[in-house]
Design an enzyme around this catalytic site. Structure first.
Site, PDB file in Angstrom:
ATOM      1  CE  LYS A  31      -2.216   1.859   3.615  1.00  0.00           C
ATOM      2  NZ  LYS A  31      -1.977   3.319   3.548  1.00  0.00           N
ATOM      3  CG  ASP A  58      -4.647   4.707   1.615  1.00  0.00           C
ATOM      4  OD1 ASP A  58      -5.788   5.145   1.425  1.00  0.00           O
ATOM      5  OD2 ASP A  58      -4.124   4.597   2.752  1.00  0.00           O
ATOM      6  CE  LYS A  60      -7.103   6.986   4.200  1.00  0.00           C
ATOM      7  NZ  LYS A  60      -5.672   6.680   4.115  1.00  0.00           N
ATOM      8  CG  ASP A  63     -11.489  18.329  -5.148  1.00  0.00           C
ATOM      9  OD1 ASP A  63     -12.368  19.208  -5.202  1.00  0.00           O
ATOM     10  OD2 ASP A  63     -10.270  18.577  -5.177  1.00  0.00           O
ATOM     11  CB  THR A 117      -9.033   2.211  11.673  1.00  0.00           C
ATOM     12  OG1 THR A 117      -7.900   2.567  10.877  1.00  0.00           O
ATOM     13  CG2 THR A 117      -9.864   1.209  10.928  1.00  0.00           C
ATOM     14  NE  ARG A 208       1.522   2.574  12.904  1.00  0.00           N
ATOM     15  CZ  ARG A 208       0.676   3.456  13.423  1.00  0.00           C
ATOM     16  NH1 ARG A 208       1.130   4.414  14.204  1.00  0.00           N
ATOM     17  NH2 ARG A 208      -0.613   3.381  13.200  1.00  0.00           N
TER      18      ARG A 208
HETATM   19  O1  C5P Z   1       0.662   0.928  10.949  1.00  0.00           O
HETATM   20  P1  C5P Z   1      -0.780   0.548  10.731  1.00  0.00           P
HETATM   21  O2  C5P Z   1      -0.975  -0.955  10.555  1.00  0.00           O
HETATM   22  O3  C5P Z   1      -1.717   1.161  11.757  1.00  0.00           O
HETATM   23  O4  C5P Z   1      -1.132   1.209   9.319  1.00  0.00           O
HETATM   24  C1  C5P Z   1      -2.427   1.234   8.806  1.00  0.00           C
HETATM   25  C2  C5P Z   1      -2.414   1.861   7.459  1.00  0.00           C
HETATM   26  O5  C5P Z   1      -3.740   1.856   6.947  1.00  0.00           O
HETATM   27  C3  C5P Z   1      -1.951   3.320   7.441  1.00  0.00           C
HETATM   28  O6  C5P Z   1      -1.223   3.511   6.240  1.00  0.00           O
HETATM   29  C4  C5P Z   1      -3.241   4.116   7.423  1.00  0.00           C
HETATM   30  O7  C5P Z   1      -3.112   5.329   6.712  1.00  0.00           O
HETATM   31  C5  C5P Z   1      -4.167   3.181   6.636  1.00  0.00           C
HETATM   32  N1  C5P Z   1      -5.596   3.357   6.865  1.00  0.00           N
HETATM   33  C6  C5P Z   1      -6.188   3.276   8.116  1.00  0.00           C
HETATM   34  N2  C5P Z   1      -7.538   3.447   8.263  1.00  0.00           N
HETATM   35  C7  C5P Z   1      -8.305   3.671   7.188  1.00  0.00           C
HETATM   36  C8  C5P Z   1      -7.719   3.763   5.909  1.00  0.00           C
HETATM   37  C9  C5P Z   1      -6.352   3.590   5.779  1.00  0.00           C
HETATM   38  O8  C5P Z   1      -5.502   3.025   9.098  1.00  0.00           O
HETATM   39  N3  C5P Z   1      -9.628   3.772   7.334  1.00  0.00           N
END
Ligand code: C5P
Length: 232
Positions: A31, A58, A60, A63, A117, A208
């Site tokens: 991603k 990603d 998002k 607009d 999230t 992460r």
């Molecule tokens: O490090 P972690 O597993 O929390 O990363 C989650 C990834 O998913 C990040 O890149 C974050 O921007 C993305 N994301 C998210 N919630 C969403 C859409 C994308 O955490 N609703």
């Protein structure tokens, strides 16, 4: 598609290449989010696609419908496998975006972000959205479904509600995944891979937990086999 996308939340192509070397010989689905995209641009996305990675771009998009449609027309030329918009842009924007994407790409999947999230009920109140989180998420998902999108990004805790309200086959791409006992960081609604699978997630996004692991390959392999190995 049952992908496990690794979120490349890095600031440079060098950092990405160093990270991907640690995962060799795997060629994971990746991603690319705003941080990396704004640092390295579309050429680097094309490079990752050429290297054989399935890419979820990603960005998002959110607009006015015409601007969003023209933007998605350009994204469709990058060869990515999945991309997204904010459902908060409304049904007309989502329809316009899907039209734009199909002008240049027949296959790229398009999904909508319902609520990030990191958002919780208190934050919805701050945003003057006076409804329960699960109702808001289900409503945004329904709008995306009616606009013809392939699915939504949602927390693994929201999947049951969405499945009850959207067409069968609607895809549920879930971030906020944490292996048992690891740090939630800024995520508020987290789940394990097994929980996500049991709740009906169709694809995962994990950042992460893999990128900051001492041995990313070991963690990736463990999470991938947890994801692929568990039947719903
Ligand atoms: O490090 P972690 O597993 O929390 O990363 C989650 C990834 O998913 C990040 O890149 C974050 O921007 C993305 N994301 C998210 N919630 C969403 C859409 C994308 O955490 N609703």
């Amino acid at each position: 598609m049952e992908q496990l996308y690794i979120a490349l939340d890095f600031q440079s192509a060098d950092q990405v290449e160093r990270f991907l070397e640690k995962l060799a010989p795997h060629r994971p689905a990746l991603k690319v989010g705003m941080e990396l995209y704004y640092a390295e641009g579309p050429a680097f996305v094309r490079h990752l696609v050429r290297q054989g990675h399935d890419v979820f771009l990603d960005l998002k998009v959110h607009d006015i419908p015409e601007t969003a449609r023209r933007t998605m027309r350009v994204i469709g030329q990058l060869g990515v496998e999945l991309t997204n918009v904010h459902a908060a842009g409304g049904k007309a924007m989502m329809e316009a975006v899907l039209t734009g994407l199909r002008e240049t790409s027949p296959n790229t999947r398009l999904i909508a972000v319902t609520q990030l999230t990191s958002t919780d009920q208190d934050m919805l109140t701050d945003l003057m959205i006076p409804h329960a989180m699960d109702e808001v998420v289900a409503h945004y998902a329904r709008e995306a479904d009616q606009a013809g999108l392939d699915g939504v990004v949602c927390s693994a805790l929201d999947t049951t509600h969405i499945k009850a309200t959207c067409r069968s086959g609607f895809q549920l791409v879930t971030p906020g995944i944490r292996p048992n006992g690891t740090d939630a960081n800024d995520q508020k609604r987290i789940a394990t891979v097994t929980d996500a699978r049991r709740n009906g997630a169709t694809d995962l996004v994990i950042g992460r937990a893999i990128t900051q692991a001492k041995d990313p390959k070991v963690v990736y392999e463990a999470l991938l086999s947890e994801w692929k190995g568990i039947k719903q």
